[in-house]
Scaffold this motif. Structure first.
Motif, PDB file in Angstrom:
ATOM      1  N   HIS A  65     115.108  24.627-108.546  1.00 60.50           N
ATOM      2  CA  HIS A  65     114.262  24.738-107.359  1.00 60.50           C
ATOM      3  C   HIS A  65     114.550  23.653-106.326  1.00 60.50           C
ATOM      4  CE1 HIS A  65     112.465  27.954-109.345  1.00 60.50           C
ATOM      5  NE2 HIS A  65     111.275  27.473-109.645  1.00 60.50           N
ATOM      6  N   GLN A  68     118.531  24.859-104.825  1.00 61.45           N
ATOM      7  CA  GLN A  68     118.858  26.163-104.249  1.00 61.45           C
ATOM      8  C   GLN A  68     118.342  26.218-102.803  1.00 61.45           C
ATOM      9  OE1 GLN A  68     120.536  28.859-105.278  1.00 61.45           O
ATOM     10  NE2 GLN A  68     120.763  28.682-107.495  1.00 61.45           N
ATOM     11  N   THR A  69     119.164  25.755-101.890  1.00 59.01           N
ATOM     12  CA  THR A  69     118.814  25.748-100.471  1.00 59.01           C
ATOM     13  C   THR A  69     119.576  26.853 -99.736  1.00 59.01           C
ATOM     14  OG1 THR A  69     120.609  24.241 -99.892  1.00 59.01           O
ATOM     15  CG2 THR A  69     118.500  23.246-100.551  1.00 59.01           C
ATOM     16  N   TYR A  70     119.157  27.110 -98.519  1.00 61.38           N
ATOM     17  CA  TYR A  70     119.837  28.116 -97.688  1.00 61.38           C
ATOM     18  C   TYR A  70     121.300  27.735 -97.476  1.00 61.38           C
ATOM     19  CZ  TYR A  70     120.476  31.409 -93.792  1.00 61.38           C
ATOM     20  OH  TYR A  70     120.923  32.423 -92.969  1.00 61.38           O
ATOM     21  N   VAL A 166     116.018  32.687-100.141  1.00 61.07           N
ATOM     22  CA  VAL A 166     116.079  31.415 -99.432  1.00 61.07           C
ATOM     23  C   VAL A 166     116.090  31.733 -97.946  1.00 61.07           C
ATOM     24  CG1 VAL A 166     117.267  30.182-101.286  1.00 61.07           C
ATOM     25  CG2 VAL A 166     118.613  31.388 -99.553  1.00 61.07           C
ATOM     26  N   TYR A 170     108.792  29.855 -99.957  1.00 61.85           N
ATOM     27  CA  TYR A 170     108.801  30.144-101.389  1.00 61.85           C
ATOM     28  C   TYR A 170     107.411  30.624-101.801  1.00 61.85           C
ATOM     29  CZ  TYR A 170     112.949  27.183-101.079  1.00 61.85           C
ATOM     30  OH  TYR A 170     114.156  26.633-100.715  1.00 61.85           O
ATOM     31  N   PHE A 180     109.579  23.263-106.028  1.00 61.27           N
ATOM     32  CA  PHE A 180     110.112  23.603-104.702  1.00 61.27           C
ATOM     33  C   PHE A 180     109.753  22.539-103.668  1.00 61.27           C
ATOM     34  CE2 PHE A 180     110.124  28.141-106.193  1.00 61.27           C
ATOM     35  CZ  PHE A 180     111.478  28.369-105.986  1.00 61.27           C
ATOM     36  N   ASN A 183     112.508  20.487-102.590  1.00 63.97           N
ATOM     37  CA  ASN A 183     113.634  21.158-101.930  1.00 63.97           C
ATOM     38  C   ASN A 183     113.533  20.894-100.423  1.00 63.97           C
ATOM     39  OD1 ASN A 183     115.041  23.344-100.496  1.00 63.97           O
ATOM     40  ND2 ASN A 183     115.335  24.273-102.502  1.00 63.97           N
ATOM     41  N   ASP A 185     114.394  22.545 -97.886  1.00 60.37           N
ATOM     42  CA  ASP A 185     113.995  23.716 -97.110  1.00 60.37           C
ATOM     43  C   ASP A 185     112.482  23.912 -97.093  1.00 60.37           C
ATOM     44  OD1 ASP A 185     116.663  24.127 -96.721  1.00 60.37           O
ATOM     45  OD2 ASP A 185     116.787  26.027 -97.819  1.00 60.37           O
ATOM     46  N   TYR A 186     111.806  23.383 -98.092  1.00 53.31           N
ATOM     47  CA  TYR A 186     110.350  23.532 -98.188  1.00 53.31           C
ATOM     48  C   TYR A 186     109.663  22.923 -96.966  1.00 53.31           C
ATOM     49  CZ  TYR A 186     105.629  23.230-100.222  1.00 53.31           C
ATOM     50  OH  TYR A 186     104.280  23.351-100.456  1.00 53.31           O
ATOM     51  N   SER A 210     118.707  33.267-103.884  1.00 56.98           N
ATOM     52  CA  SER A 210     119.215  32.089-104.590  1.00 56.98           C
ATOM     53  C   SER A 210     120.494  32.475-105.329  1.00 56.98           C
ATOM     54  CB  SER A 210     118.166  31.551-105.559  1.00 56.98           C
ATOM     55  OG  SER A 210     117.715  32.555-106.458  1.00 56.98           O
TER      56      SER A 210
END
Length: 313
Positions: A65, A68-70, A166, A170, A180, A183, A185-186, A210
């Motif tokens: 978690h 796993q980014t864009y 992604v 989430y 997450f 992460n 991106d969160y 992901s």
């Protein structure tokens, strides 16, 4: 018959079959009987149950978690989408998987070939006329060869586990959601809204998932089918088969009904088949062994029917 997705009930789905080869037609039937417990004596997909695999599984999802980014998914898709690692047959790939055990799976700790054959044989028993579904059961996890040194020996967090979109927020139904929050991106306003970089109803084919074995095997399959159509014009797996391969680990969708805002009408039709498939993928896991040599000729005939002799991976 319509499958209710908002409150998916796997026990109800377990009594549905697809009739006459039409994914839209589902009829009631007893079929596969789901066991009460997994190989460790616990409820299936119980991530809180005390077992010898609990700590391994939670640590897996923590790292998964966070990473796993864009951007990571975009890079992996670009790299592995070239399909320049090797050429081999479907069965050669199956044999490679004998070396690996899935660290994200709380229900089984046996080599992957056992799970593939258990899934395929359970489907075959209940759906004898749907040979494409038998083959889908056999090959759905072949993307796990990403763990092999020949494919870069990716860490398990980049190969297995539940998948999720992604590029958008989430959903809290994701297993071990709390991780997450670490992460990047969160906290990115571009990615942390309901639709994120996507539009309502855009279709899952427009959505980055992901990175892992699901999407990789989908890319391998797409190339194979394009090659078949261009050169030999043979029959291919239906779109429902490809949908199952790509989204069978997308539990937030097919178990909890999350992310439906991104689906189009074709996705919703194919989801019916994924609900049918899921009970075999999940509940056929056991310590009971399949006689590989006994069933191999049948599956070799299906591979020959739907795939070229060699595929690019």
């Amino acid at each position: 018959m319509t499958i209710t997705i908002e409150q998916p009930q796997l026990d109800a789905v377990a009594e549905r079959k697809v009739a006459a080869g039409d994914p839209a037609e589902l009829v009631l039937d007893g079929g596969f009987v789901m066991p009460d417990a997994n190989a460790f004596g616990n409820t299936f997909r119980d991530y809180d149950a005390e077992s010898e695999r609990k700590k391994t599984v939670e640590e897996f999802y923590r790292v998964n978690h966070i990473n796993q980014t864009y951007d990571f998914v975009s890079r992996m898709r670009a790299e592995y989408g070239r399909l320049d690692k090797t050429e081999m047959s479907i069965w050669e790939c199956i044999e490679l998987l004998n070396e690996f055990i899935d660290d994200s799976d709380p229900d089984l700790d046996m080599p992957q070939i056992e799970h593939l054959l258990q899934t395929a044989e359970a489907i075959r028993k209940d759906y004898p006329d749907q040979d494409w579904l038998h083959l889908t059961g056999l090959i759905h996890d072949l993307g796990k060869v990403l763990l092999h040194p020949s494919f870069g020996a990716l860490p398990q967090w980049a190969v297995v586990g539940d998948t999720f979109p992604v590029g958008c927020a989430y959903d809290e139904c994701n297993v071990h959601f709390k991780y997450f929050k670490e992460n990047p991106d969160y906290h990115n306003t571009k990615f942390n809204t309901k639709n994120g970089v996507y539009s309502e109803g855009c279709g899952l084919d427009k959505v980055l998932m992901s990175w892992g074995h699901d999407d990789y095997m989908y890319l391998v399959s797409i190339f194979a089918f394009v090659d078949l159509v261009a050169k030999e014009n043979k029959t291919t797996l239906p779109s429902a088969g490809l949908f199952i391969i790509r989204y069978h680990s997308f539990y937030p969708l097919h178990k909890h009904g999350a992310y439906m805002n991104l689906m189009n009408d074709e996705d919703k039709e194919n989801l019916k088949w994924l609900h049918v498939f899921n009970k075999y993928d999940l509940y056929s896991k056991s310590n009971e062994r399949i006689d590989v040599e006994k069933v191999k000729p049948y599956y070799m005939s299906l591979i020959e029917k739907y795939f070229p002799a060699k595929l690019r991976w």
